[in-house]
Design a protein around this motif. Structure first.
Motif, PDB file in Angstrom:
ATOM      1  N   VAL A 101     -12.480   2.662  -7.966  1.00  0.00           N
ATOM      2  CA  VAL A 101     -11.552   3.563  -7.110  1.00  0.00           C
ATOM      3  C   VAL A 101     -10.806   4.400  -8.306  1.00  0.00           C
ATOM      4  O   VAL A 101     -10.345   5.422  -8.174  1.00  0.00           O
ATOM      5  CB  VAL A 101     -10.348   2.262  -6.431  1.00  0.00           C
ATOM      6  CG1 VAL A 101      -9.248   3.318  -5.874  1.00  0.00           C
ATOM      7  CG2 VAL A 101     -10.993   1.991  -5.198  1.00  0.00           C
ATOM      8  N   ILE A 102     -10.525   3.698  -9.479  1.00  0.00           N
ATOM      9  CA  ILE A 102      -9.837   4.482 -10.537  1.00  0.00           C
ATOM     10  C   ILE A 102     -10.490   5.579 -10.790  1.00  0.00           C
ATOM     11  O   ILE A 102     -10.139   6.681 -11.243  1.00  0.00           O
ATOM     12  CB  ILE A 102      -9.424   3.427 -11.723  1.00  0.00           C
ATOM     13  CG1 ILE A 102      -8.392   2.456 -11.155  1.00  0.00           C
ATOM     14  CG2 ILE A 102      -8.892   4.429 -12.748  1.00  0.00           C
ATOM     15  CD1 ILE A 102      -8.266   1.303 -12.013  1.00  0.00           C
ATOM     16  N   THR A 125       0.989  -1.125  -0.131  1.00  0.00           N
ATOM     17  CA  THR A 125      -0.073   0.047  -0.065  1.00  0.00           C
ATOM     18  C   THR A 125       0.784   1.251  -0.019  1.00  0.00           C
ATOM     19  O   THR A 125       0.497   2.366  -0.484  1.00  0.00           O
ATOM     20  CB  THR A 125      -1.051  -0.056   1.190  1.00  0.00           C
ATOM     21  OG1 THR A 125      -1.696  -1.092   1.110  1.00  0.00           O
ATOM     22  CG2 THR A 125      -1.936   1.513   1.174  1.00  0.00           C
ATOM     23  N   GLY A 126       1.984   1.089   0.867  1.00  0.00           N
ATOM     24  CA  GLY A 126       2.805   2.240   0.892  1.00  0.00           C
ATOM     25  C   GLY A 126       3.587   2.673  -0.286  1.00  0.00           C
ATOM     26  O   GLY A 126       3.890   3.605  -0.702  1.00  0.00           O
ATOM     27  N   ARG A 127       3.796   1.399  -1.299  1.00  0.00           N
ATOM     28  CA  ARG A 127       4.526   1.630  -2.358  1.00  0.00           C
ATOM     29  C   ARG A 127       3.419   1.997  -3.639  1.00  0.00           C
ATOM     30  O   ARG A 127       3.770   2.193  -4.827  1.00  0.00           O
ATOM     31  CB  ARG A 127       5.175   0.362  -2.894  1.00  0.00           C
ATOM     32  CG  ARG A 127       6.318   0.316  -1.845  1.00  0.00           C
ATOM     33  CD  ARG A 127       7.355  -1.304  -1.996  1.00  0.00           C
ATOM     34  NE  ARG A 127       7.420  -1.510  -3.768  1.00  0.00           N
ATOM     35  CZ  ARG A 127       7.461  -2.412  -3.951  1.00  0.00           C
ATOM     36  NH1 ARG A 127       7.582  -3.684  -3.148  1.00  0.00           N
ATOM     37  NH2 ARG A 127       7.549  -2.833  -5.015  1.00  0.00           N
ATOM     38  N   GLY A 128       1.969   2.257  -3.490  1.00  0.00           N
ATOM     39  CA  GLY A 128       1.049   2.540  -4.168  1.00  0.00           C
ATOM     40  C   GLY A 128       0.454   1.665  -5.137  1.00  0.00           C
ATOM     41  O   GLY A 128      -0.100   1.759  -6.219  1.00  0.00           O
ATOM     42  N   TYR A 129       0.239   0.491  -4.325  1.00  0.00           N
ATOM     43  CA  TYR A 129      -0.665  -0.654  -5.150  1.00  0.00           C
ATOM     44  C   TYR A 129      -2.003  -0.786  -4.398  1.00  0.00           C
ATOM     45  O   TYR A 129      -2.208  -0.423  -3.280  1.00  0.00           O
ATOM     46  CB  TYR A 129       0.422  -1.898  -4.911  1.00  0.00           C
ATOM     47  CG  TYR A 129       1.471  -1.856  -5.730  1.00  0.00           C
ATOM     48  CD1 TYR A 129       1.240  -2.483  -7.227  1.00  0.00           C
ATOM     49  CD2 TYR A 129       2.685  -1.646  -5.080  1.00  0.00           C
ATOM     50  CE1 TYR A 129       2.547  -2.291  -7.779  1.00  0.00           C
ATOM     51  CE2 TYR A 129       3.811  -1.928  -5.823  1.00  0.00           C
ATOM     52  CZ  TYR A 129       3.611  -1.980  -7.404  1.00  0.00           C
ATOM     53  OH  TYR A 129       4.719  -2.042  -8.073  1.00  0.00           O
ATOM     54  N   ILE A 169      -7.249   7.590  -1.948  1.00  0.00           N
ATOM     55  CA  ILE A 169      -6.081   8.395  -1.483  1.00  0.00           C
ATOM     56  C   ILE A 169      -4.791   8.016  -1.868  1.00  0.00           C
ATOM     57  O   ILE A 169      -4.010   8.493  -2.544  1.00  0.00           O
ATOM     58  CB  ILE A 169      -6.084   8.714  -0.032  1.00  0.00           C
ATOM     59  CG1 ILE A 169      -7.415   9.446   0.210  1.00  0.00           C
ATOM     60  CG2 ILE A 169      -4.908   9.277   0.442  1.00  0.00           C
ATOM     61  CD1 ILE A 169      -7.615   9.637   1.668  1.00  0.00           C
ATOM     62  N   THR A 170      -4.723   6.560  -1.956  1.00  0.00           N
ATOM     63  CA  THR A 170      -3.447   5.793  -2.521  1.00  0.00           C
ATOM     64  C   THR A 170      -3.485   5.703  -3.862  1.00  0.00           C
ATOM     65  O   THR A 170      -2.155   6.076  -4.345  1.00  0.00           O
ATOM     66  CB  THR A 170      -3.443   4.229  -1.886  1.00  0.00           C
ATOM     67  OG1 THR A 170      -3.666   4.340  -0.481  1.00  0.00           O
ATOM     68  CG2 THR A 170      -2.431   3.717  -2.246  1.00  0.00           C
ATOM     69  N   ALA A 171      -4.383   5.728  -4.523  1.00  0.00           N
ATOM     70  CA  ALA A 171      -4.518   5.955  -6.146  1.00  0.00           C
ATOM     71  C   ALA A 171      -4.081   7.120  -6.642  1.00  0.00           C
ATOM     72  O   ALA A 171      -3.193   7.310  -7.453  1.00  0.00           O
ATOM     73  CB  ALA A 171      -5.965   5.299  -6.632  1.00  0.00           C
ATOM     74  N   ARG A 172      -4.340   8.193  -6.121  1.00  0.00           N
ATOM     75  CA  ARG A 172      -4.195   9.566  -6.160  1.00  0.00           C
ATOM     76  C   ARG A 172      -2.753   9.803  -6.118  1.00  0.00           C
ATOM     77  O   ARG A 172      -2.023  10.588  -6.858  1.00  0.00           O
ATOM     78  CB  ARG A 172      -4.950  10.505  -5.398  1.00  0.00           C
ATOM     79  CG  ARG A 172      -6.672  11.007  -5.627  1.00  0.00           C
ATOM     80  CD  ARG A 172      -6.701  11.542  -6.695  1.00  0.00           C
ATOM     81  NE  ARG A 172      -6.097  12.637  -7.138  1.00  0.00           N
ATOM     82  CZ  ARG A 172      -6.419  13.886  -6.377  1.00  0.00           C
ATOM     83  NH1 ARG A 172      -7.755  14.087  -5.691  1.00  0.00           N
ATOM     84  NH2 ARG A 172      -5.665  14.946  -6.463  1.00  0.00           N
ATOM     85  N   ARG A 173      -2.140   9.148  -4.828  1.00  0.00           N
ATOM     86  CA  ARG A 173      -0.562   9.330  -4.742  1.00  0.00           C
ATOM     87  C   ARG A 173       0.052   8.877  -5.769  1.00  0.00           C
ATOM     88  O   ARG A 173       1.177   9.484  -6.135  1.00  0.00           O
ATOM     89  CB  ARG A 173      -0.209   8.911  -3.368  1.00  0.00           C
ATOM     90  CG  ARG A 173      -0.618   9.806  -2.048  1.00  0.00           C
ATOM     91  CD  ARG A 173      -0.098   9.190  -0.741  1.00  0.00           C
ATOM     92  NE  ARG A 173      -0.682   9.893   0.444  1.00  0.00           N
ATOM     93  CZ  ARG A 173      -1.279   9.183   1.366  1.00  0.00           C
ATOM     94  NH1 ARG A 173      -1.372   7.886   1.358  1.00  0.00           N
ATOM     95  NH2 ARG A 173      -1.952  10.064   2.351  1.00  0.00           N
ATOM     96  N   ALA A 174      -0.197   7.623  -6.160  1.00  0.00           N
ATOM     97  CA  ALA A 174       0.535   7.014  -7.388  1.00  0.00           C
ATOM     98  C   ALA A 174       0.505   7.791  -8.364  1.00  0.00           C
ATOM     99  O   ALA A 174       1.300   7.889  -9.303  1.00  0.00           O
ATOM    100  CB  ALA A 174      -0.304   5.684  -7.241  1.00  0.00           C
ATOM    101  N   LEU A 175      -0.898   8.479  -8.945  1.00  0.00           N
ATOM    102  CA  LEU A 175      -0.797   9.310  -9.979  1.00  0.00           C
ATOM    103  C   LEU A 175      -0.069  10.481 -10.036  1.00  0.00           C
ATOM    104  O   LEU A 175       0.668  10.932 -10.817  1.00  0.00           O
ATOM    105  CB  LEU A 175      -2.286   9.905 -10.393  1.00  0.00           C
ATOM    106  CG  LEU A 175      -3.367   8.790 -10.826  1.00  0.00           C
ATOM    107  CD1 LEU A 175      -4.809   9.418 -10.967  1.00  0.00           C
ATOM    108  CD2 LEU A 175      -2.754   8.507 -12.361  1.00  0.00           C
ATOM    109  N   GLU A 176      -0.066  10.887  -8.760  1.00  0.00           N
ATOM    110  CA  GLU A 176       0.949  12.365  -8.637  1.00  0.00           C
ATOM    111  C   GLU A 176       2.235  12.007  -8.871  1.00  0.00           C
ATOM    112  O   GLU A 176       2.964  12.440  -9.450  1.00  0.00           O
ATOM    113  CB  GLU A 176       0.793  12.927  -6.872  1.00  0.00           C
ATOM    114  CG  GLU A 176      -0.387  13.245  -6.736  1.00  0.00           C
ATOM    115  CD  GLU A 176      -0.769  13.716  -5.241  1.00  0.00           C
ATOM    116  OE1 GLU A 176       0.099  13.650  -4.474  1.00  0.00           O
ATOM    117  OE2 GLU A 176      -1.878  14.002  -4.799  1.00  0.00           O
ATOM    118  N   LYS A 177       2.882  10.742  -8.241  1.00  0.00           N
ATOM    119  CA  LYS A 177       4.219  10.152  -8.823  1.00  0.00           C
ATOM    120  C   LYS A 177       4.230   9.986 -10.366  1.00  0.00           C
ATOM    121  O   LYS A 177       5.315  10.009 -10.887  1.00  0.00           O
ATOM    122  CB  LYS A 177       4.621   8.876  -8.181  1.00  0.00           C
ATOM    123  CG  LYS A 177       4.741   9.368  -6.767  1.00  0.00           C
ATOM    124  CD  LYS A 177       4.933   7.833  -6.224  1.00  0.00           C
ATOM    125  CE  LYS A 177       5.205   8.147  -4.477  1.00  0.00           C
ATOM    126  NZ  LYS A 177       5.373   6.869  -3.844  1.00  0.00           N
TER     127      LYS A 177
END
Length: 169
Positions: free
Chosen positions: A156-157, A79-83, A117-125
């Motif tokens: 979620v997406i 989860t922390g790695r954006g999965y 929120i996790t998906a948004r963080r992954a998108l920001e990266k």
């Protein structure tokens, strides 16, 4: 002092069950393993099934082997790695984690809002890659495929991309 090799001879005569146990403990000192992973690694090292079963039973008694704890740690790391939870579930299944432990780990990953929120963080990266695409439709498609590959559900997406529209999509 001359090495006569008696130490090696003693180790060869040592109980194979004890060797399997020692090997299992060494593996667990590096990182947590699931029961299935540990069993496989001990088999790869050439230990007999009887010795592996004995070693795993002893490790259970000592409390060193806990698939639920391992699953929760893996889920937290992923989860922390954006999965997303779909990818986390798949990874845990591949590691041989039982369904009850998987369910516990996935509950700890949070609800749908936490996943967004996790998906948004992954998108920001991924924002630098998205910014290179001028066409908004293609940008959304890239973001969608990226998040699908990361294991997020369609719901979620859609929420993550919908909320990100004003920011970078």
């Amino acid at each position: 002092m001359k090495n006569t090799g008696h130490g090696m001879e003693k180790r060869r005569r040592e109980d194979p069950g004890r060797q399997a146990l020692d090997s299992a403990v060494r593996l667990l000192t590096r990182r947590d393993h699931t029961r299935r992973e540990l069993d496989l690694k001990l088999r790869q090292r050439g230990f007999a099934a009887r010795d592996i079963a004995s070693a795993l039973a002893r490790i259970d008694e000592l409390g060193y082997l806990d698939d639920t704890r391992t699953a929760m740690a893996m889920a937290d790391q992923l989860t922390g790695r954006g999965y997303g939870i779909l990818r986390i579930r798949y990874t845990l299944e591949q590691k041989g984690v039982d369904e009850a432990s998987i369910a516990t780990a996935l509950r700890a990953c949070g609800d749908e809002t936490a996943q967004v929120i996790t998906a948004r963080r992954a998108l920001e990266k991924k924002q630098h890659r998205l910014a290179r695409e001028a066409d908004p439709l293609k940008r959304r498609q890239i973001a969608y495929r990226f998040l699908m590959g990361r294991g997020f559900s369609a719901m979620v997406i859609r929420r993550a991309i919908g909320e990100a529209d004003d920011v970078f999509l």
